[in-house]
Write an enzyme that holds these catalytic residues in place. Structure first.
Site, PDB file in Angstrom:
ATOM      1  N   CYS A 134       6.033  -2.618   2.348  1.00 24.01           N
ATOM      2  CA  CYS A 134       6.594  -1.555   3.181  1.00 24.01           C
ATOM      3  C   CYS A 134       7.636  -0.728   2.426  1.00 24.01           C
ATOM      4  O   CYS A 134       7.909   0.412   2.806  1.00 24.01           O
ATOM      5  CB  CYS A 134       7.163  -2.123   4.471  1.00 24.01           C
ATOM      6  SG  CYS A 134       8.295  -3.497   4.252  1.00 24.01           S
ATOM      7  N   HIS A 135       8.187  -1.270   1.347  1.00 24.87           N
ATOM      8  CA  HIS A 135       9.151  -0.502   0.551  1.00 24.87           C
ATOM      9  C   HIS A 135       8.483   0.680  -0.160  1.00 24.87           C
ATOM     10  O   HIS A 135       9.172   1.580  -0.625  1.00 24.87           O
ATOM     11  CB  HIS A 135       9.857  -1.414  -0.473  1.00 24.87           C
ATOM     12  CG  HIS A 135       8.936  -2.030  -1.470  1.00 24.87           C
ATOM     13  ND1 HIS A 135       8.161  -3.138  -1.178  1.00 24.87           N
ATOM     14  CD2 HIS A 135       8.654  -1.687  -2.755  1.00 24.87           C
ATOM     15  CE1 HIS A 135       7.451  -3.452  -2.251  1.00 24.87           C
ATOM     16  NE2 HIS A 135       7.724  -2.591  -3.208  1.00 24.87           N
TER      17      HIS A 135
END
Length: 177
Positions: A134-135
């Site tokens: 998700c980063h």
């Protein structure tokens, strides 16, 4: 019953959780939504899946792309699972926008796009951080908003992957910092 173990990363402590065979959670200690996917308080125990995940993390934090993925169990809604599966396709060192993810999730449903807010909620509640990357998700305008582990960690993770940050920025204000 779920089990947990702890990993000391260069960016702080990480808690791993497993159903006994598959990884169900990976959170930076203290991050938002930690550990909403766990049942009753789990016991700490070293399991083979934790050994495999620790090996994955060691490779990752050495600045290399792991060539395997530990077995995962996504405890979430079907919509969030669809978003998380798209995130799994984002290559090491690259980024994808919330809008791009929305189009990927919408396509099999016969839709043109999905709500950016719905996609953002699914990205933000990712229970298996780093492995489900998700980063690597950014705003359409290049904004590095929204990382449950903290915006500073998001920047550091992208730097570790040698991502091109030249068109990305940390917003000066906003609710997703």
């Amino acid at each position: 019953m779920d089990c947990t173990c702890h990993y000391d990363s260069p960016l702080g402590g990480i808690t791993l959780a497993s159903d006994g065979e598959r990884l169900v959670g990976l959170w930076f200690d203290g991050q938002k939504y930690f550990p909403e996917t766990l049942g009753e308080w789990p016991r700490e125990e070293m399991l083979p899946v934790f050994e495999e995940t620790t090996r994955w993390l060691d490779i990752y934090f050495s600045g290399k792309e792991p060539d395997f993925t530990p077995p995962l169990a996504m405890r979430t809604t079907p919509f969030r699972q669809a978003v998380w599966e798209v995130m799994l396709t984002i290559p090491f060192g690259e980024t994808m926008t919330y809008a791009e993810i929305g189009r990927e999730v919408a396509r099999p449903r016969g839709l043109e796009r999905m709500s950016a807010q719905a996609v953002g909620g699914a990205v933000g509640h990712n229970a298996i951080s780093l492995i489900i990357p998700c980063h690597r998700v950014v705003g359409t305008n290049g904004s590095l908003t929204g990382y449950a582990g903290g915006i500073e960690k998001k920047v550091r993770l992208l730097e570790l992957e040698r991502a091109d940050l030249s068109n990305l920025f940390v917003p000066k204000r906003g609710t997703a910092l």
